[in-house]
Design a protein around this motif. Structure first.
Motif, PDB file in Angstrom:
ATOM      1  N   ASN A  40      52.327 -29.310   4.564  1.00  0.00           N
ATOM      2  CA  ASN A  40      52.277 -28.190   4.889  1.00  0.00           C
ATOM      3  C   ASN A  40      53.493 -27.455   5.305  1.00  0.00           C
ATOM      4  OD1 ASN A  40      51.931 -29.779   7.208  1.00  0.00           O
ATOM      5  ND2 ASN A  40      51.653 -28.303   8.469  1.00  0.00           N
ATOM      6  N   ARG A  41      54.747 -28.323   5.527  1.00  0.00           N
ATOM      7  CA  ARG A  41      55.714 -27.485   5.703  1.00  0.00           C
ATOM      8  C   ARG A  41      56.584 -27.222   4.484  1.00  0.00           C
ATOM      9  NH1 ARG A  41      56.838 -27.019  10.947  1.00  0.00           N
ATOM     10  NH2 ARG A  41      55.081 -27.616  12.097  1.00  0.00           N
ATOM     11  N   ARG A  42      56.121 -27.666   3.363  1.00  0.00           N
ATOM     12  CA  ARG A  42      56.826 -27.364   2.054  1.00  0.00           C
ATOM     13  C   ARG A  42      56.858 -26.000   1.695  1.00  0.00           C
ATOM     14  NH1 ARG A  42      55.610 -32.320  -1.968  1.00  0.00           N
ATOM     15  NH2 ARG A  42      56.908 -34.025  -0.771  1.00  0.00           N
ATOM     16  N   ASN A  49      50.760 -19.830   3.129  1.00  0.00           N
ATOM     17  CA  ASN A  49      50.646 -19.307   4.647  1.00  0.00           C
ATOM     18  C   ASN A  49      51.917 -19.734   5.561  1.00  0.00           C
ATOM     19  OD1 ASN A  49      49.690 -19.238   7.172  1.00  0.00           O
ATOM     20  ND2 ASN A  49      48.256 -20.855   7.263  1.00  0.00           N
ATOM     21  N   PRO A  50      52.510 -18.461   5.701  1.00  0.00           N
ATOM     22  CA  PRO A  50      53.738 -18.608   6.586  1.00  0.00           C
ATOM     23  C   PRO A  50      53.687 -19.106   8.020  1.00  0.00           C
ATOM     24  CG  PRO A  50      53.497 -16.246   5.672  1.00  0.00           C
ATOM     25  CD  PRO A  50      52.205 -17.118   5.685  1.00  0.00           C
ATOM     26  N   GLU A  63      42.754 -12.550  -2.918  1.00  0.00           N
ATOM     27  CA  GLU A  63      42.915 -12.402  -1.437  1.00  0.00           C
ATOM     28  C   GLU A  63      43.146 -14.142  -0.774  1.00  0.00           C
ATOM     29  OE1 GLU A  63      43.748 -10.050   0.147  1.00  0.00           O
ATOM     30  OE2 GLU A  63      43.467  -8.299  -1.672  1.00  0.00           O
ATOM     31  N   VAL A  64      44.033 -13.965   0.193  1.00  0.00           N
ATOM     32  CA  VAL A  64      44.131 -15.243   0.857  1.00  0.00           C
ATOM     33  C   VAL A  64      43.718 -14.928   2.439  1.00  0.00           C
ATOM     34  CG1 VAL A  64      45.883 -16.644   1.888  1.00  0.00           C
ATOM     35  CG2 VAL A  64      45.789 -16.392  -0.460  1.00  0.00           C
ATOM     36  N   LEU A  65      42.885 -16.116   2.937  1.00  0.00           N
ATOM     37  CA  LEU A  65      42.371 -15.664   4.263  1.00  0.00           C
ATOM     38  C   LEU A  65      42.816 -16.792   5.261  1.00  0.00           C
ATOM     39  CD1 LEU A  65      38.535 -14.603   3.929  1.00  0.00           C
ATOM     40  CD2 LEU A  65      40.704 -13.118   3.984  1.00  0.00           C
ATOM     41  N   LEU A  66      43.414 -16.684   6.371  1.00  0.00           N
ATOM     42  CA  LEU A  66      43.723 -17.562   7.386  1.00  0.00           C
ATOM     43  C   LEU A  66      42.862 -17.589   8.580  1.00  0.00           C
ATOM     44  CD1 LEU A  66      47.752 -16.542   7.521  1.00  0.00           C
ATOM     45  CD2 LEU A  66      46.376 -17.999   5.718  1.00  0.00           C
TER      46      LEU A  66
END
Ligand SMILES: N[C@@H](CCC(=O)N[C@@H](CS)C(=O)NCC(=O)O)C(=O)O
Length: 211
Positions: A40-42, A49-50, A63-66
């Motif tokens: 996930n840190r790549r 997702n920052p 669209e991207v949902l977090l």
């Protein structure tokens, strides 16, 4: 839709249950949170997702949902059946309160990054980490056990967002060997939920990336 997920992530587990309850098909994109310090840190996942966390729900329109609770409420608003929040304002406030005890007060203290920080930066031992983990689960579950109504689900006869949060947290507690004998009502609700195919299908061991 694509769900960026990790089989053991309890936040992704919540999103999986909600997608299944709504009967929505999705593709799982596995993001390994442990391998090589966390894939996930790549940069490629950071671009999506920052915050570098799962779940992430990528919609068909791009669209991207977090954030699992935001994802669950979005799914509930766009696909109202079966509802995951009660119809009345008081019921909704109660359901969100139970969900938030888990998602905002228990889970963040036991999450991968804080535990890694306690171990690597603050040099705590594994025994101290286990004590920390058990403490916050037990304290949160005590409050939940005292708050819940007669079952079969946390808020009565309907599955709500609160149950969607409870089941992954109980699974997590079991994996880390937290004794649950003080919480007979929570254990009974967990068992009842897991009888439903939507919950069963979302179990970590049933995911394509399960190890
Ligand atoms: N509040 C967030 C929590 C998301 C979260 O922290 N996910 C964990 C897995 S359960 C994660 O991706 N951790 C990666 C890391 O901490 O490096 C939500 O509900 O979606």
């Amino acid at each position: 839709m694509k769900l960026y997920s990790y089989f053991r992530s309890s936040a992704a587990y919540r999103a999986r249950i909600a997608l299944n309850l709504k009967n929505l098909p999705y593709e799982t994109v596995s993001v390994h949170l442990v391998k090589e310090g966390g894939l996930n840190r790549r940069p490629e996942f950071r671009a999506i997702n920052p915050q570098m966390r799962v779940p992430v729900l990528a919609l068909d329109n791009g669209e991207v949902l977090l954030q699992s609770l935001a994802i669950i409420e979005y799914l509930d608003e766009t696909h109202p059946e079966p509802p995951l929040l009660p119809k009345d304002a008081l019921g909704r406030a109660r359901a969100r309160a139970l969900a938030e005890i888990i998602a905002c007060d228990i889970h963040p203290l036991n999450n991968t990054s804080p535990l890694r920080y306690l171990k690597n930066q603050l040099k705590h031992t594994q025994a101290e980490l286990d004590a920390w983990y058990h403490h916050w689960i037990l304290e949160g579950f005590e409050a939940l056990e005292a708050l819940i109504k007669p079952g079969p689900y946390l808020l009565g006869s309907q599955v709500t967002i609160a149950d969607v949060c409870l089941v992954p947290q109980v699974a997590n507690a079991r994996r880390l060997k937290v004794p649950l004998d003080r919480f007979p009502k929570l254990v009974a609700v967990d068992a009842e939920c897991n009888k439903l195919p939507a919950f069963d299908k979302a179990r970590p061991e049933k995911q394509p990336d399960a190890e």
